[in-house]
Write a protein that holds these residues in place. Structure first.
Motif: not given
Length: 166
Positions: A77-83
């Motif tokens: 979820e953090r990676d998708s938010m950063m993307k």
């Protein structure tokens, strides 16, 4: 030992054996039973404790797996938010660049229009000034009565030289 055999009595021996058997029966009923029950209870308690420990160990393993799963989901979820944030940043930058380019093009167009307008205005002013000079030359030529063609040419040359000096 000989003395013991000489003083041996069957009656005393019988009563000792009878008391010994009664004592064993009493101990079996009142002592060994509770002791064996206590040992069995203790054994059962230890077995239950070991089973509980095994269950707790399995539950801990399950909790650890669940925690790992939750941690991985949080990372995803953090990676998708950063993307998504990077994409928004890129879009905002490109939008700002496009807007700035459009504004610059608009300003260039306005400047070109202003230059063109100033150019037309200057040309109109120049034409009017040339026309005015032409009228002045024509007036002077007409006012003066010239008798010869040479005087007319001299006057025109003189006027032209005055016009180029201004």
């Amino acid at each position: 030992m000989e003395k013991l055999l000489e003083q041996f009595s069957f009656g005393l021996f019988f009563w000792q054996i009878l008391i010994f058997v009664a004592l064993i029966l009493l101990l079996r009923k009142f002592a060994w039973g509770p002791i064996l029950n206590a040992v069995n209870d203790r054994e059962e308690g230890i077995k239950n404790a070991l089973d509980s420990a095994e269950k707790a160990k399995l539950e801990m393993a399950n909790l650890k797996a669940d925690n790992e799963k939750l941690l991985q989901e949080a990372r995803n979820e953090r990676d998708s938010m950063m993307k998504e944030a990077r994409e928004i940043k890129t879009k905002m930058i490109s939008d700002a660049k496009e807007e700035a380019q459009a504004e610059a093009n608009k300003m260039i167009t306005q400047a070109q229009t202003a230059i063109e307008s100033e150019k037309k205005s200057a040309m109109a002013e120049l034409k009017s000034h040339v026309a005015e000079l032409s009228v002045q030359i024509a007036e002077k030529v007409v006012k003066k009565e010239l008798s010869s063609k040479n005087e007319q040419l001299e006057l025109v040359d003189e006027m032209l030289s005055d016009a180029t000096l201004n």
